[in-house]
Design a protein around this motif. Structure first.
Motif, mmCIF file in Angstrom:
data_model
loop_
_atom_site.group_PDB
_atom_site.id
_atom_site.type_symbol
_atom_site.label_atom_id
_atom_site.label_comp_id
_atom_site.label_asym_id
_atom_site.label_seq_id
_atom_site.Cartn_x
_atom_site.Cartn_y
_atom_site.Cartn_z
ATOM 1 N N VAL A 100 -8.039 3.754 3.642
ATOM 2 C CA VAL A 100 -9.217 3.460 4.465
ATOM 3 C C VAL A 100 -9.225 1.991 4.869
ATOM 4 O O VAL A 100 -9.522 1.656 6.023
ATOM 5 N N ASN A 101 -8.899 1.119 3.947
ATOM 6 C CA ASN A 101 -8.879 -0.309 4.242
ATOM 7 C C ASN A 101 -7.853 -0.631 5.324
ATOM 8 O O ASN A 101 -8.087 -1.476 6.185
ATOM 9 N N PHE A 129 -8.386 8.018 -5.915
ATOM 10 C CA PHE A 129 -9.498 7.438 -5.165
ATOM 11 C C PHE A 129 -9.159 6.007 -4.728
ATOM 12 O O PHE A 129 -9.558 5.573 -3.642
ATOM 13 N N ALA A 130 -8.419 5.282 -5.550
ATOM 14 C CA ALA A 130 -7.966 3.948 -5.158
ATOM 15 C C ALA A 130 -6.983 4.040 -3.986
ATOM 16 O O ALA A 130 -7.024 3.209 -3.069
ATOM 17 N N HIS A 166 -8.987 0.484 8.900
ATOM 18 C CA HIS A 166 -9.924 -0.445 9.532
ATOM 19 C C HIS A 166 -9.194 -1.527 10.323
ATOM 20 O O HIS A 166 -9.716 -2.037 11.310
ATOM 21 N N ARG A 177 0.834 -1.205 0.000
ATOM 22 C CA ARG A 177 0.000 0.000 0.000
ATOM 23 C C ARG A 177 0.867 1.253 0.000
ATOM 24 O O ARG A 177 0.550 2.230 -0.657
ATOM 25 N N GLY A 192 -8.936 4.540 -0.942
ATOM 26 C CA GLY A 192 -9.506 3.265 -0.517
ATOM 27 C C GLY A 192 -8.483 2.367 0.159
ATOM 28 O O GLY A 192 -8.799 1.662 1.119
ATOM 29 N N PHE A 233 -7.774 11.892 -0.469
ATOM 30 C CA PHE A 233 -9.136 12.196 -0.914
ATOM 31 C C PHE A 233 -9.226 13.608 -1.496
ATOM 32 O O PHE A 233 -9.833 13.823 -2.551
ATOM 33 N N GLU A 262 -4.761 9.702 4.449
ATOM 34 C CA GLU A 262 -6.090 9.392 3.915
ATOM 35 C C GLU A 262 -6.808 10.665 3.476
ATOM 36 O O GLU A 262 -7.366 10.732 2.373
#
Length: 164
Positions: A90-91, A83-84, A94, A43, A87, A124, A120
């Motif tokens: 964000v993933n 945007f990926a 979590h 990532r 994501g 965005f 993050e």
């Protein structure tokens, strides 16, 4: 036309700032991974690649050329990549014990969660800047670019076969 160029310069500068922030944070995350083995390496590499490409392209396209609105498809592609990246961040949040992705309290502590949430947020915001730049380019290229030069009283066709 001058207003669209000023808006474009503002958007490109915003793209540059967001990409630079995410690049710095992602490089810091990679350093932490090499030093302590903490974090998702794939990532982080993805975020570094996207942010490096965005820094380069936003600086090049910041220069006011007449054809600066012609690369709106690339803006749209980079917006999707951002945007990926959002994501991806964000993933990963979590999986951490940082609370929800929309819980922004306690960000001034300077901890690990604060840095991930900053990455993050800027990813965005950067994606929104790239999307706005693509929409502006689409508008300018198709609406304002349809003013064809009239030399002999006829309109020139932009695309398609010649009628000669």
């Amino acid at each position: 036309m001058i207003l669209s160029r000023l808006v474009s310069i503002f958007l490109r500068f915003g793209e540059f700032v967001c990409a630079a922030v995410v690049l710095g944070l992602s490089a810091h995350f990679l350093h932490q991974y090499d030093k302590y083995g903490v974090g998702p390496k794939g990532r982080e590499i993805y975020a570094v690649v996207i942010s490096s490409l965005s820094v380069l392209l936003s600086l090049v396209w910041l220069l006011p050329f007449t054809s600066q609105f012609m690369h709106y498809p690339f803006d749209l592609f980079i917006s999707a990549a951002w945007f990926a990246a959002f994501g991806v961040f964000v993933n990963w949040i979590h999986r951490l014990s940082c609370g929800g992705i929309w819980r922004w309290s306690g960000l001034t502590n300077g901890g690990y969660c604060s840095q991930w949430k900053a990455a993050e947020a800027f990813s965005f915001i950067g994606a929104c800047f790239w999307l706005a730049s693509a929409l502006l380019g689409l508008y300018v290229y198709h609406k304002l670019g349809n003013r064809n030069a009239v030399t002999d009283g006829t309109h020139r066709r932009r695309w398609g076969r010649s009628r000669v």
